[in-house]
Design a protein around this motif. Structure first.
Motif, PDB file in Angstrom:
ATOM      1  N   ASP A 145       0.851  -0.944  -0.003  1.00 19.83           N
ATOM      2  CA  ASP A 145       0.168  -0.034  -0.111  1.00 19.83           C
ATOM      3  C   ASP A 145       0.893   1.137   0.100  1.00 19.83           C
ATOM      4  OD1 ASP A 145       0.017   1.207   3.048  1.00 19.83           O
ATOM      5  OD2 ASP A 145       0.196  -1.002   3.210  1.00 19.83           O
ATOM      6  N   ASN A 146       0.271   2.599  -0.406  1.00 17.76           N
ATOM      7  CA  ASN A 146       1.139   3.796  -0.619  1.00 17.76           C
ATOM      8  C   ASN A 146       1.925   3.984   0.644  1.00 17.76           C
ATOM      9  OD1 ASN A 146       1.628   5.938  -2.247  1.00 17.76           O
ATOM     10  ND2 ASN A 146       0.532   7.038  -1.057  1.00 17.76           N
ATOM     11  N   SER A 147       1.132   4.253   1.728  1.00 19.12           N
ATOM     12  CA  SER A 147       1.702   4.437   3.073  1.00 19.12           C
ATOM     13  C   SER A 147       2.836   3.796   3.372  1.00 19.12           C
ATOM     14  CB  SER A 147       0.852   4.854   4.098  1.00 19.12           C
ATOM     15  OG  SER A 147       0.238   3.534   4.499  1.00 19.12           O
ATOM     16  N   THR A 148       2.543   2.556   3.212  1.00 18.50           N
ATOM     17  CA  THR A 148       3.807   1.636   3.745  1.00 18.50           C
ATOM     18  C   THR A 148       4.983   1.549   2.811  1.00 18.50           C
ATOM     19  OG1 THR A 148       2.228  -0.114   4.737  1.00 18.50           O
ATOM     20  CG2 THR A 148       4.505  -1.097   4.232  1.00 18.50           C
ATOM     21  N   THR A 149       4.787   1.791   1.547  1.00 25.01           N
ATOM     22  CA  THR A 149       5.762   2.076   0.344  1.00 25.01           C
ATOM     23  C   THR A 149       6.536   3.169   0.630  1.00 25.01           C
ATOM     24  OG1 THR A 149       4.342   0.811  -1.254  1.00 25.01           O
ATOM     25  CG2 THR A 149       5.902   2.330  -1.987  1.00 25.01           C
ATOM     26  N   VAL A 150       6.076   4.107   0.885  1.00 24.83           N
ATOM     27  CA  VAL A 150       6.581   5.554   1.116  1.00 24.83           C
ATOM     28  C   VAL A 150       7.402   5.725   2.204  1.00 24.83           C
ATOM     29  CG1 VAL A 150       6.298   7.992   1.471  1.00 24.83           C
ATOM     30  CG2 VAL A 150       4.720   6.993  -0.141  1.00 24.83           C
ATOM     31  N   GLN A 151       7.039   4.765   3.281  1.00 26.51           N
ATOM     32  CA  GLN A 151       7.823   4.820   4.513  1.00 26.51           C
ATOM     33  C   GLN A 151       9.079   3.951   4.402  1.00 26.51           C
ATOM     34  OE1 GLN A 151       5.968   2.704   7.818  1.00 26.51           O
ATOM     35  NE2 GLN A 151       7.180   4.001   9.261  1.00 26.51           N
ATOM     36  N   TYR A 152       8.945   2.814   3.695  1.00 27.57           N
ATOM     37  CA  TYR A 152       9.980   1.678   3.388  1.00 27.57           C
ATOM     38  C   TYR A 152      11.031   2.468   2.375  1.00 27.57           C
ATOM     39  CZ  TYR A 152       8.647  -2.367   5.998  1.00 27.57           C
ATOM     40  OH  TYR A 152       8.044  -3.089   6.961  1.00 27.57           O
ATOM     41  N   ALA A 153      10.501   2.982   1.659  1.00 30.98           N
ATOM     42  CA  ALA A 153      11.341   3.698   0.322  1.00 30.98           C
ATOM     43  C   ALA A 153      12.223   4.766   1.185  1.00 30.98           C
ATOM     44  CB  ALA A 153      10.543   4.349  -0.642  1.00 30.98           C
ATOM     45  N   GLY A 154      11.598   5.641   1.675  1.00 35.23           N
ATOM     46  CA  GLY A 154      12.313   6.752   2.202  1.00 35.23           C
ATOM     47  C   GLY A 154      13.333   6.261   3.191  1.00 35.23           C
ATOM     48  N   LEU A 155      12.891   5.588   4.363  1.00 38.74           N
ATOM     49  CA  LEU A 155      13.955   5.003   5.302  1.00 38.74           C
ATOM     50  C   LEU A 155      15.064   4.341   4.888  1.00 38.74           C
ATOM     51  CD1 LEU A 155      11.336   4.471   8.262  1.00 38.74           C
ATOM     52  CD2 LEU A 155      12.906   6.433   8.033  1.00 38.74           C
ATOM     53  N   LEU A 156      14.663   3.133   3.949  1.00 35.07           N
ATOM     54  CA  LEU A 156      15.648   2.283   3.491  1.00 35.07           C
ATOM     55  C   LEU A 156      16.877   2.943   2.382  1.00 35.07           C
ATOM     56  CD1 LEU A 156      13.651  -0.909   3.202  1.00 35.07           C
ATOM     57  CD2 LEU A 156      15.522  -0.583   4.926  1.00 35.07           C
ATOM     58  N   ARG A 157      16.122   3.929   1.690  1.00 36.38           N
ATOM     59  CA  ARG A 157      17.174   4.645   0.628  1.00 36.38           C
ATOM     60  C   ARG A 157      18.240   5.338   1.623  1.00 36.38           C
ATOM     61  NH1 ARG A 157      17.231   9.948  -1.407  1.00 36.38           N
ATOM     62  NH2 ARG A 157      18.447  10.002  -3.210  1.00 36.38           N
ATOM     63  N   HIS A 158      17.889   6.234   2.732  1.00 40.89           N
ATOM     64  CA  HIS A 158      18.686   6.562   3.563  1.00 40.89           C
ATOM     65  C   HIS A 158      19.743   5.675   4.243  1.00 40.89           C
ATOM     66  CE1 HIS A 158      20.292   9.818   6.118  1.00 40.89           C
ATOM     67  NE2 HIS A 158      19.954   8.898   7.321  1.00 40.89           N
ATOM     68  N   LEU A 159      19.285   4.577   4.626  1.00 38.90           N
ATOM     69  CA  LEU A 159      20.083   3.745   5.350  1.00 38.90           C
ATOM     70  C   LEU A 159      20.983   3.018   4.431  1.00 38.90           C
ATOM     71  CD1 LEU A 159      20.818   1.919   7.895  1.00 38.90           C
ATOM     72  CD2 LEU A 159      19.089   0.471   7.306  1.00 38.90           C
ATOM     73  N   THR A 160      20.497   2.817   3.246  1.00 40.19           N
ATOM     74  CA  THR A 160      21.270   2.012   2.045  1.00 40.19           C
ATOM     75  C   THR A 160      22.508   3.145   1.731  1.00 40.19           C
ATOM     76  OG1 THR A 160      19.558   0.696   1.318  1.00 40.19           O
ATOM     77  CG2 THR A 160      21.251   1.108  -0.221  1.00 40.19           C
ATOM     78  N   MET A 161      22.271   4.441   1.617  1.00 44.17           N
ATOM     79  CA  MET A 161      23.156   5.483   1.243  1.00 44.17           C
ATOM     80  C   MET A 161      24.234   5.430   2.278  1.00 44.17           C
ATOM     81  SD  MET A 161      20.577   8.336  -0.524  1.00 44.17           S
ATOM     82  CE  MET A 161      21.783   9.676  -0.158  1.00 44.17           C
ATOM     83  N   LYS A 162      23.976   5.354   3.634  1.00 46.07           N
ATOM     84  CA  LYS A 162      24.854   5.661   4.733  1.00 46.07           C
ATOM     85  C   LYS A 162      25.573   4.105   4.735  1.00 46.07           C
ATOM     86  CE  LYS A 162      24.752   8.426   8.259  1.00 46.07           C
ATOM     87  NZ  LYS A 162      25.984   9.499   8.130  1.00 46.07           N
ATOM     88  N   ALA A 163      24.994   2.976   4.476  1.00 46.73           N
ATOM     89  CA  ALA A 163      25.776   1.817   4.454  1.00 46.73           C
ATOM     90  C   ALA A 163      26.681   1.628   3.269  1.00 46.73           C
ATOM     91  CB  ALA A 163      24.839   0.463   4.159  1.00 46.73           C
TER      92      ALA A 163
END
Length: 125
Positions: free
Chosen positions: A64-82
């Motif tokens: 669903d949209n809200s779950t997608t937006v939450q995961y996408a934003g947080l995991l993009r940030h974490l992946t960039m940091k990693a």
């Protein structure tokens, strides 16, 4: 196969980045990518998949949209940091896969070119 091939989304009439890139794709390669995603999604325990572009915008999802937006934003940030951490340790190296396991979920992130493939699954299945 590369993630840019995932961008074709039928049924959208507007001229988006997705459509412009999709117009450049070869039909058989796109079909192979879609087939691969369907195979991943069919695995036991897979809750959902998300493809995120370089700007952090989800371009394909099964959630669903809200779950997608939450995961996408947080995991993009974490992946960039990693990725930054891996490169700080060894500038000749790069992040190829990120796996996070919690009590409830296992999250796998594959950064490729300017895209992220995120797979969320139930670790107990």
């Amino acid at each position: 196969m590369s993630l840019p091939l995932l961008l074709a989304t039928p049924g959208r009439g507007e001229e988006t980045e997705e459509k412009l890139l999709a117009d450049k794709m070869v039909g058989t390669e796109h079909a192979e990518v879609e087939e691969t995603l369907k195979r991943i999604e069919a695995h036991k325990g897979v809750i959902g998949t998300i493809v995120v572009n370089a700007e952090g915008i989800p371009i394909r999802t099964t959630l669903d949209n809200s779950t997608t937006v939450q995961y996408a934003g947080l995991l993009r940030h974490l992946t960039m940091k990693a990725r930054s951490t891996v490169r700080d340790i060894d500038p000749q190296n790069d992040l190829t896969f990120l796996r996070i396991r919690s009590k409830k979920h296992e999250i796998m992130v594959t950064p490729e070119n300017d895209f992220l493939l995120i797979v969320i699954q139930n670790p107990c299945e």
